[in-house]
Design an enzyme around this catalytic site. Structure first.
Site, PDB file in Angstrom:
ATOM      1  CB  SER A 132      -0.896   0.004   1.238  1.00 15.07           C
ATOM      2  OG  SER A 132      -1.518   1.259   1.422  1.00 15.07           O
ATOM      3  CE1 TYR A 157      -4.294  -2.002   4.794  1.00 12.49           C
ATOM      4  CE2 TYR A 157      -3.679   0.239   4.204  1.00 12.49           C
ATOM      5  CZ  TYR A 157      -4.024  -1.046   3.833  1.00 12.49           C
ATOM      6  OH  TYR A 157      -4.093  -1.379   2.500  1.00 12.49           O
TER       7      TYR A 157
END
Length: 338
Positions: A132, A157
């Protein structure tokens, strides 16, 4: 290889990107085993509707299971001689990680560990996995390059995605398992996630409700249309990394292992207010805006350097935000019959 065609595992096959990757693989004649746990992080019905686009297609098989179920994962790999694995399943979302941290460890750390171990023991030729753009944290240097240090994540995350890259490198180094990590930049498009801005804004505008505009609309995102992401996934999965020869002056990206990391972004950051205006145009309605400060875990801007992607696989995303937004709105209205 099954009946002369590749057999590929796609994790997160009921997800936004996973469904469309699986569909493209089937289009070109590959056999696909898709797995997903169909959890309720967002609408399970949407996940079922995505799966319905794949169910019954020649070469597709679905199994419901969770990545952190080690025994089931081991049996899956024993039952299917996968040529490659495209690992897209994960607990997503920055803000959700502030209140549900254990979900990220179970799926993104324990689950990824199981994927790596299964690939290692079953001698899978290539593992391609989703990282990501969040790994760049509060990085101020733009555009974000895969050669930049990413040691300061600002959400759990992001930390799990950085951990995935480190874990993958370890397996590439120790066991010569070829791995490729893909740092996705703000993916949007048809079949997207209901927790992301494009969906939330569209739903609110159509129902006449105000939208939350964080950082007073000054956020910038490298919005990347899903078709570009899918093309990047397929091209990188088809390009199996080899061990690199390390020069005396090698940078940190040259490790000597069959390991690569790429950015997949549109390479054209868009300010949030421009996105909103484009949505207003596509919907034919004005948005009522609730201007808010920056949220914990968010970053002010993302901007992908995609030179490595273009150099190694000959691809760079190119869908303009105006084109992508209109396609999303067209799909959204058809899906919701509005």
């Amino acid at each position: 290889m099954t009946n002369g065609r590749k057999q590929i595992l796609v994790t997160g096959a009921a997800g936004f990107i996973g469904m469309q990757v699986a569909s493209k693989l089937l289009d070109r004649g590959d056999a696909v085993v898709g797995i997903d746990n169909l959890n309720d992080y967002y609408s399970p019905q949407l996940k079922q509707d995505r799966l319905a686009q794949l169910t019954g297609r020649d070469g597709f098989r679905f199994e419901k299971l969770s990545l952190d179920d080690r025994a089931s994962m081991e049996k899956l790999f024993e039952d299917h001689p996968f040529d490659s694995v495209i690992h897209l399943a994960a607990q997503a979302g920055v803000r959700y990680s502030l209140t549900n941290p254990h979900a990220y460890i179970d799926s993104n750390i324990v689950g990824f560990m199981n994927v790596l171990e299964c690939c290692r023991h079953q001698h899978v030729a290539h593992l391609t996995y989703a990282s990501s753009s969040s790994v760049y944290g509060a990085n101020r240097k733009t555009p974000f390059s895969v050669d930049d240090r990413v040691d300061h994540p600002v959400s759990l995350y992001a930390a799990t995605k950085k951990a995935n890259e480190l874990m993958a490198h370890t397996y590439s180094h120790l066991y010569q398992l070829p791995t490729t990590g893909l740092r996705f930049f703000t993916v949007y498009g048809p079949w997207g996630r209901p927790d992301m801005a494009m969906w939330l804004f569209t739903k609110a505008i159509l129902s006449g409700k105000p939208i939350d505009v964080f950082n007073h609309g000054k956020m910038q995102r490298d919005f990347t249309y899903v078709d570009d992401i899918v093309e990047g996934v397929l091209r990188t999965n088809d390009t199996i990394p080899t061990a690199q020869a390390i020069a005396a002056s090698a940078d940190d990206s040259q490790t000597g292992a069959p390991y690569r990391v790429y950015n997949i972004g549109n390479n054209q950051p868009v300010e949030l207010m421009h996105l909103i205006k484009t949505l207003e145009s596509a919907l034919g309605r004005k948005a009522e805006k609730n201007m808010l400060p920056m949220q914990p875990g968010d970053v002010p801007a993302t901007f992908a350097d995609i030179d490595a992607l273009q150099r190694d696989v000959g691809f760079r995303p190119s869908t303009p935000i105006e084109t992508g937004v209109w396609k999303f709105v067209e799909w959204y209205k058809a899906y919701h019959k509005c």
